[in-house]
Design a protein around this motif. Structure first.
Motif, PDB file in Angstrom:
ATOM      1  N   GLN A  19       0.815  -1.220   0.000  1.00  0.00           N
ATOM      2  CA  GLN A  19       0.000   0.000   0.000  1.00  0.00           C
ATOM      3  C   GLN A  19       0.848   1.268   0.000  1.00  0.00           C
ATOM      4  N   CYS A 158      -9.316   9.020   6.223  1.00  0.00           N
ATOM      5  CA  CYS A 158      -8.350   7.917   6.101  1.00  0.00           C
ATOM      6  C   CYS A 158      -8.752   6.968   4.978  1.00  0.00           C
ATOM      7  N   ASN A 159      -8.437   5.683   5.113  1.00  0.00           N
ATOM      8  CA  ASN A 159      -8.914   4.672   4.159  1.00  0.00           C
ATOM      9  C   ASN A 159      -9.505   3.517   4.939  1.00  0.00           C
ATOM     10  N   THR A 160     -10.729   3.182   4.606  1.00  0.00           N
ATOM     11  CA  THR A 160     -11.442   2.119   5.331  1.00  0.00           C
ATOM     12  C   THR A 160     -12.041   1.122   4.339  1.00  0.00           C
ATOM     13  N   GLY A 161     -11.419   1.017   3.163  1.00  0.00           N
ATOM     14  CA  GLY A 161     -12.022   0.223   2.099  1.00  0.00           C
ATOM     15  C   GLY A 161     -11.486  -1.188   2.012  1.00  0.00           C
ATOM     16  N   LEU A 172     -15.990   2.788   4.204  1.00  0.00           N
ATOM     17  CA  LEU A 172     -16.045   2.877   2.748  1.00  0.00           C
ATOM     18  C   LEU A 172     -16.969   1.788   2.182  1.00  0.00           C
ATOM     19  N   VAL A 189     -13.191  13.509   0.306  1.00  0.00           N
ATOM     20  CA  VAL A 189     -12.157  12.617   0.855  1.00  0.00           C
ATOM     21  C   VAL A 189     -11.106  13.453   1.573  1.00  0.00           C
ATOM     22  N   GLN A 197      -3.488   8.563   3.369  1.00  0.00           N
ATOM     23  CA  GLN A 197      -4.313   7.397   3.021  1.00  0.00           C
ATOM     24  C   GLN A 197      -5.542   7.809   2.213  1.00  0.00           C
ATOM     25  N   GLY A 198      -6.078   9.014   2.500  1.00  0.00           N
ATOM     26  CA  GLY A 198      -7.247   9.477   1.743  1.00  0.00           C
ATOM     27  C   GLY A 198      -6.875   9.770   0.297  1.00  0.00           C
ATOM     28  N   LEU A 201      -5.160   6.337  -1.302  1.00  0.00           N
ATOM     29  CA  LEU A 201      -5.844   5.029  -1.298  1.00  0.00           C
ATOM     30  C   LEU A 201      -7.349   5.147  -1.498  1.00  0.00           C
ATOM     31  N   THR A 202      -7.984   6.070  -0.738  1.00  0.00           N
ATOM     32  CA  THR A 202      -9.454   6.161  -0.813  1.00  0.00           C
ATOM     33  C   THR A 202      -9.892   6.696  -2.177  1.00  0.00           C
ATOM     34  N   GLU A 205      -9.626   3.834  -4.606  1.00  0.00           N
ATOM     35  CA  GLU A 205     -10.712   2.849  -4.484  1.00  0.00           C
ATOM     36  C   GLU A 205     -12.043   3.399  -4.991  1.00  0.00           C
TER      37      GLU A 205
END
Ligand code: MRU
Length: 346
Positions: A19, A158-161, A172, A189, A197-198, A201-202, A205
């Motif tokens: 990541q 952040c990223n929660t996916g 996510l 985001v 991370q947003g 990564l977010t 995604e």
């Protein structure tokens, strides 16, 4: 369509999507021993509370397979040491402890001392944790989608996916489920300093999923609430204390404060594996402090004076009073949280 797997057990080794190099490069790392898994968790090759728990469980599988000459008693001892090493990789997300405990409880429940039986139990439990994570996230998505109105503007932190979980995601995942039900949503985001991370990564995604999104700096959220209007905030969590205090990515607390000031509901997507009944309140949660370089540099470029004093807490605590509700795989929990969260375990 999401065409990646954050974590995958390939029979004799663990494959992680790296990541750190997203979104520029999609590359995988293959790990063959538990210490490499602990290092991958520490250096955030893999990150996000649920997926670091799953990765640690497979770390124990690698530890179990490392030396086929060990007898049952020696193997148990070796696994206890490996579990300790994996546990130390990151301190805040309770999923790490939860997953390691689940595997070790299974090992300790085996009556005979056959090393083969222990090895089999370890891999079966790791696979179970992996599969359950997908089901849990889909259930969170289905429950959470009921809270998302059509044409909703959402702030996500952040990223929660699917990167932070085995698949689908938590907060996510709620957005993903709402989008799949044809709700028109727009996600603002948070870039999520310092590791972005947003932004990295977010956005990656959401774009693959076809969910409209707009990147903002963390400091813009309150302004967007006041000027454009936000219908809800959706975040994940790394640990929820028994009283409902939430440890999550740094910046979550100030987002919750802004949400309260603007009358915006603030929802926390929380699998039961992230609820820590042994910890009474957020004050007792260890907050990871990470390297100063995460703050002082962007890429390889120093953006401040060399040697400047830095604090870099990776997480913060949002007091329970700022949380509108928790979205769990067993349903939505409203205040009072102490009772509501405890009931989930009955
Ligand atoms: O430091 P990170 O990127 O591991 O932090 C992740 C978060 O804070 C997420 O919000 C949380 O783990 C939930 S991931 C489904």
């Amino acid at each position: 369509m999401i065409a990646f797997r954050s974590v995958e057990w390939l029979g004799d080794h663990l494959r992680l999507l790296d990541q750190r190099s997203l979104p520029g490069q999609v590359q995988y790392v293959d790990l063959t021993d538990h210490r490499s898994v602990a290092a991958a968790i520490s250096n955030m090759t893999v990150r996000g509370a649920p997926v670091i728990g799953v990765s640690a469980a497979y770390g124990l599988v690698l530890a179990a397979n490392a030396d086929t000459n060990l007898d049952g008693a020696a193997l148990r001892e070796h696994l206890e040491i490996a579990a300790d090493e994996l546990l130390r990789a990151r301190p805040t997300a309770v999923n790490l402890r939860w997953a390691l405990r689940r595997v070790m409880d299974r090992v300790n429940a085996i009556r005979n001392d056959s090393a083969a039986a222990i090895r089999e139990a370890v891999v079966l439990e790791a696979n179970r944790i992996y599969r359950e994570d997908i089901e849990v996230n889909r259930a969170i998505g289905a429950h959470g989608a009921t809270l998302v109105p059509d044409r909703a503007n959402i702030v996500h932190h952040c990223n929660t996916g699917a990167l932070g979980t085995v698949d689908h995601g938590t907060a996510l995942g709620v957005i993903r489920s709402a989008h799949a039900m044809n709700r028109q949503v727009h996600v603002f985001v948070d870039e999520t300093r310092p590791r972005l991370q947003g932004a990295r990564l977010t956005v990656w995604e959401l774009t693959q999923l076809g969910v409209p999104n707009t990147l903002i700096v963390d400091g813009a959220a309150a302004h967007i609430m006041r000027t454009i209007g936000i219908d809800l905030c959706l975040v994940g969590c790394d640990r929820v204390a028994a009283n409902g205090d939430v440890a999550n990515k740094i910046g979550t607390y100030q987002l919750a404060l802004a949400a309260r000031a603007h009358g915006v509901p603030f929802y926390v997507a929380a699998p039961l594996s992230t609820l820590d009944r042994q910890t009474a309140s957020g004050d007792m949660i260890e907050i990871e402090e990470r390297a100063a370089a995460e703050v002082t540099t962007i890429g390889d470029t120093l953006i401040t004076l060399p040697g400047v004093a830095v604090r870099n807490p990776a997480f913060d605590i949002t007091p329970a009073e700022y949380v509108t509700a928790f979205i769990t795989e067993k349903g939505i929990v409203y205040p009072p949280f102490e009772e509501g969260l405890a009931k989930l375990f009955n």
